[in-house]
Write a protein that holds these residues in place. Structure first.
Motif, PDB file in Angstrom:
ATOM      1  N   ALA A 134      62.376  28.454  52.213  1.00  0.00           N
ATOM      2  CA  ALA A 134      63.721  28.830  52.684  1.00  0.00           C
ATOM      3  C   ALA A 134      64.739  27.742  52.363  1.00  0.00           C
ATOM      4  O   ALA A 134      65.560  27.364  53.191  1.00  0.00           O
ATOM      5  CB  ALA A 134      63.692  29.132  54.187  1.00  0.00           C
ATOM      6  N   GLY A 173      65.543  29.970  47.560  1.00  0.00           N
ATOM      7  CA  GLY A 173      64.806  31.019  48.276  1.00  0.00           C
ATOM      8  C   GLY A 173      65.719  31.882  49.132  1.00  0.00           C
ATOM      9  O   GLY A 173      65.604  33.114  49.139  1.00  0.00           O
ATOM     10  N   GLY A 208      66.023  21.252  50.915  1.00  0.00           N
ATOM     11  CA  GLY A 208      66.700  20.000  50.555  1.00  0.00           C
ATOM     12  C   GLY A 208      68.181  19.966  50.876  1.00  0.00           C
ATOM     13  O   GLY A 208      68.831  18.946  50.623  1.00  0.00           O
ATOM     14  N   VAL A 240      54.755  28.883  58.359  1.00  0.00           N
ATOM     15  CA  VAL A 240      53.691  29.486  57.542  1.00  0.00           C
ATOM     16  C   VAL A 240      53.688  28.824  56.168  1.00  0.00           C
ATOM     17  O   VAL A 240      54.712  28.793  55.487  1.00  0.00           O
ATOM     18  CB  VAL A 240      53.901  31.013  57.388  1.00  0.00           C
ATOM     19  N   VAL A 260      52.212  28.819  52.345  1.00  0.00           N
ATOM     20  CA  VAL A 260      51.505  29.590  51.320  1.00  0.00           C
ATOM     21  C   VAL A 260      50.587  28.619  50.600  1.00  0.00           C
ATOM     22  O   VAL A 260      51.041  27.634  50.017  1.00  0.00           O
ATOM     23  CB  VAL A 260      52.506  30.259  50.349  1.00  0.00           C
ATOM     24  N   THR A 312      59.562  26.770  46.139  1.00  0.00           N
ATOM     25  CA  THR A 312      59.079  25.661  46.968  1.00  0.00           C
ATOM     26  C   THR A 312      59.648  24.307  46.562  1.00  0.00           C
ATOM     27  O   THR A 312      59.277  23.290  47.137  1.00  0.00           O
ATOM     28  CB  THR A 312      57.533  25.580  46.944  1.00  0.00           C
ATOM     29  N   HIS A 349      60.579  20.843  44.391  1.00  0.00           N
ATOM     30  CA  HIS A 349      60.136  19.877  43.379  1.00  0.00           C
ATOM     31  C   HIS A 349      58.638  19.945  43.057  1.00  0.00           C
ATOM     32  O   HIS A 349      58.233  19.543  41.979  1.00  0.00           O
ATOM     33  CB  HIS A 349      60.504  18.454  43.832  1.00  0.00           C
ATOM     34  N   ALA A 355      61.473  24.529  41.354  1.00  0.00           N
ATOM     35  CA  ALA A 355      60.139  24.872  40.844  1.00  0.00           C
ATOM     36  C   ALA A 355      60.205  25.150  39.344  1.00  0.00           C
ATOM     37  O   ALA A 355      59.242  24.898  38.613  1.00  0.00           O
ATOM     38  CB  ALA A 355      59.579  26.078  41.603  1.00  0.00           C
ATOM     39  N   MET A 397      68.596  17.221  39.104  1.00  0.00           N
ATOM     40  CA  MET A 397      70.059  17.177  39.134  1.00  0.00           C
ATOM     41  C   MET A 397      70.641  16.479  40.352  1.00  0.00           C
ATOM     42  O   MET A 397      71.842  16.228  40.402  1.00  0.00           O
ATOM     43  CB  MET A 397      70.649  18.587  39.019  1.00  0.00           C
ATOM     44  N   GLY A 398      69.843  16.161  41.363  1.00  0.00           N
ATOM     45  CA  GLY A 398      70.431  15.572  42.564  1.00  0.00           C
ATOM     46  C   GLY A 398      71.242  16.591  43.349  1.00  0.00           C
ATOM     47  O   GLY A 398      71.069  17.791  43.157  1.00  0.00           O
ATOM     48  N   ILE A 413      73.711  18.533  43.574  1.00  0.00           N
ATOM     49  CA  ILE A 413      74.644  19.562  43.104  1.00  0.00           C
ATOM     50  C   ILE A 413      73.880  20.881  43.164  1.00  0.00           C
ATOM     51  O   ILE A 413      72.736  20.954  42.704  1.00  0.00           O
ATOM     52  CB  ILE A 413      75.200  19.239  41.701  1.00  0.00           C
TER      53      ILE A 413
HETATM   54  O1  48F Z   1      63.139  21.860  48.255  1.00  0.00           O
HETATM   55  P1  48F Z   1      63.968  23.061  48.427  1.00  0.00           P
HETATM   56  O2  48F Z   1      65.358  22.886  48.891  1.00  0.00           O
HETATM   57  O3  48F Z   1      63.880  23.887  47.037  1.00  0.00           O
HETATM   58  P2  48F Z   1      64.976  24.563  46.100  1.00  0.00           P
HETATM   59  O4  48F Z   1      65.457  25.829  46.672  1.00  0.00           O
HETATM   60  O5  48F Z   1      66.206  23.546  46.117  1.00  0.00           O
HETATM   61  C1  48F Z   1      66.109  22.225  45.690  1.00  0.00           C
HETATM   62  C2  48F Z   1      67.257  21.428  46.283  1.00  0.00           C
HETATM   63  O6  48F Z   1      67.161  21.439  47.692  1.00  0.00           O
HETATM   64  C3  48F Z   1      67.334  19.960  45.833  1.00  0.00           C
HETATM   65  C4  48F Z   1      67.698  19.741  44.417  1.00  0.00           C
HETATM   66  C5  48F Z   1      68.682  20.560  43.690  1.00  0.00           C
HETATM   67  O7  48F Z   1      69.927  20.544  44.173  1.00  0.00           O
HETATM   68  O8  48F Z   1      67.173  18.846  43.805  1.00  0.00           O
HETATM   69  O9  48F Z   1      66.109  19.323  46.121  1.00  0.00           O
HETATM   70  O10 48F Z   1      64.381  24.561  44.745  1.00  0.00           O
HETATM   71  O11 48F Z   1      63.268  24.069  49.437  1.00  0.00           O
HETATM   72  C6  48F Z   1      61.907  24.382  49.313  1.00  0.00           C
HETATM   73  C7  48F Z   1      61.420  24.931  50.644  1.00  0.00           C
HETATM   74  O12 48F Z   1      60.107  25.406  50.464  1.00  0.00           O
HETATM   75  C8  48F Z   1      59.285  25.015  51.564  1.00  0.00           C
HETATM   76  C9  48F Z   1      59.838  23.653  51.965  1.00  0.00           C
HETATM   77  O13 48F Z   1      59.522  23.336  53.309  1.00  0.00           O
HETATM   78  C10 48F Z   1      61.335  23.849  51.738  1.00  0.00           C
HETATM   79  O14 48F Z   1      62.000  24.320  52.893  1.00  0.00           O
HETATM   80  N1  48F Z   1      57.905  24.973  51.060  1.00  0.00           N
HETATM   81  C11 48F Z   1      57.382  24.105  50.146  1.00  0.00           C
HETATM   82  N2  48F Z   1      56.098  24.402  49.892  1.00  0.00           N
HETATM   83  C12 48F Z   1      55.801  25.493  50.651  1.00  0.00           C
HETATM   84  C13 48F Z   1      56.944  25.854  51.404  1.00  0.00           C
HETATM   85  C14 48F Z   1      54.612  26.280  50.830  1.00  0.00           C
HETATM   86  N3  48F Z   1      53.496  26.021  50.169  1.00  0.00           N
HETATM   87  N4  48F Z   1      54.662  27.309  51.715  1.00  0.00           N
HETATM   88  C15 48F Z   1      55.795  27.594  52.414  1.00  0.00           C
HETATM   89  N5  48F Z   1      56.943  26.881  52.274  1.00  0.00           N
END
Ligand code: 48F
Length: 266
Positions: free
Chosen positions: A38, A42, A68, A130, A132, A176, A178, A229, A239-240, A242
């Motif tokens: 989330a 997501g 993040g 939960v 995965v 999920t 990085h 991902a 990208m940090g 942004i």
């Molecule tokens: O890390 P996250 O924010 O992923 P994103 O949507 O965005 C990346 C940015 O926040 C930032 C960036 C770019 O601007 O560099 O880092 O790609 O959100 C990933 C979410 O997935 C959950 C985790 O707790 C986080 O809330 N998560 C990770 N692994 C699992 C999971 C898993 N195996 N099962 C369930 N949730």
């Protein structure tokens, strides 16, 4: 206003929670789309998937939304979003400020709340706590992903030996972040797919944003990648703080799934 509370018996509280949760879990066991994570990608994916009428479940391992986003840039409570992603901010009624032409800033807490609210209002179900931990697949050339294997995060962290449960889905989206956890486990356990998660490259914000969105999509039948991902899978730069790319990647993956499952372009 009277402060006379309705008296509620402890057993009634328990029965209500267990009954309602169990009813929903029966329904969740087979769904159209499982979004894992989330974070920004997501939640954005969930907004557009649910708006299109697809039954969408987001499994989040933590007990909160945002991924993040909450950490902003080194804990400063602002994020940067660039054009054309402000259209998504407008759609979810998220207040933002223009800094320069095509460059905007938004409070971390505001973006989290608006994205989560957007997903819930559109009809997505977000379930906290939960994790995965695996995928469900069916053989074939290439194999097809048909669901996810889930476990309570508290069980995962306690390392107790408790068997997980499976949830079937027509599409699974790895959001999920990085570590690309779902892709990593699927590609490791199904070597026939011939892919692996190599991890993102060092920082190059503009290139990273472009490539993340460009490469967002289906990795193998039934399994999609969005957000960071994608960078981990394709070894493209990070990208940090942004976030335009994350929002647009979430929207793109939703559009691809809508086209695949419903046969219509968004
Ligand atoms: O890390 P996250 O924010 O992923 P994103 O949507 O965005 C990346 C940015 O926040 C930032 C960036 C770019 O601007 O560099 O880092 O790609 O959100 C990933 C979410 O997935 C959950 C985790 O707790 C986080 O809330 N998560 C990770 N692994 C699992 C999971 C898993 N195996 N099962 C369930 N949730």
């Amino acid at each position: 206003m009277s402060l006379k509370f309705r008296e509620v018996d402890e057993a009634t509280i328990t029965k209500t929670i267990v009954n309602k949760a169990a009813q929903e879990w029966v329904d969740l066991a087979e769904t159209d789309v499982v979004v894992v994570g989330a974070g920004p990608s997501g939640l954005t994916a969930a907004i557009y998937l649910a708006k299109a009428g697809l039954k969408t479940v987001v499994f989040e391992r933590r007990l909160s939304f945002g991924g993040g986003m909450g950490g902003g840039g080194m804990h400063f409570h602002k994020l940067v979003v660039q054009s054309p992603a402000e259209r998504i901010l407008e759609e979810i009624k998220c207040p933002f400020e223009r800094v320069q032409d095509g460059l905007f800033t938004v409070d971390t807490s505001t973006l989290i709340a608006k994205l989560a609210n957007g997903a819930i209002d559109a009809g997505a179900k977000i379930v906290f706590g939960v994790t995965v931990e695996d995928v469900i697949f069916r053989g074939g050339k290439p194999p097809k992903i048909v669901g996810v294997v889930i476990q309570w995060t508290s069980i995962v962290t306690s390392k107790m030996h408790v068997d997980p449960l499976g949830v079937k889905a027509k599409a699974v989206v790895d959001c999920t972040g990085h570590d690309a956890e779902v892709l990593a486990v699927a590609l490791r356990k199904i070597p026939e797919l011939g892919l692996s998660v190599k991890g993102e490259k060092a920082m190059w914000a503009a290139e990273a944003e472009k490539l993340t969105v460009e490469k967002t999509g289906e990795v193998c039948p039934g399994l999609y990648a969005a957000g960071m991902a994608v960078a981990a899978l394709h070894q493209t730069p990070r990208m940090g703080p942004i976030f335009g790319g994350m929002l647009l990647s979430g929207k793109k993956v939703a559009d691809l799934i809508i086209e695949k499952l419903l046969g219509k372009k968004n």
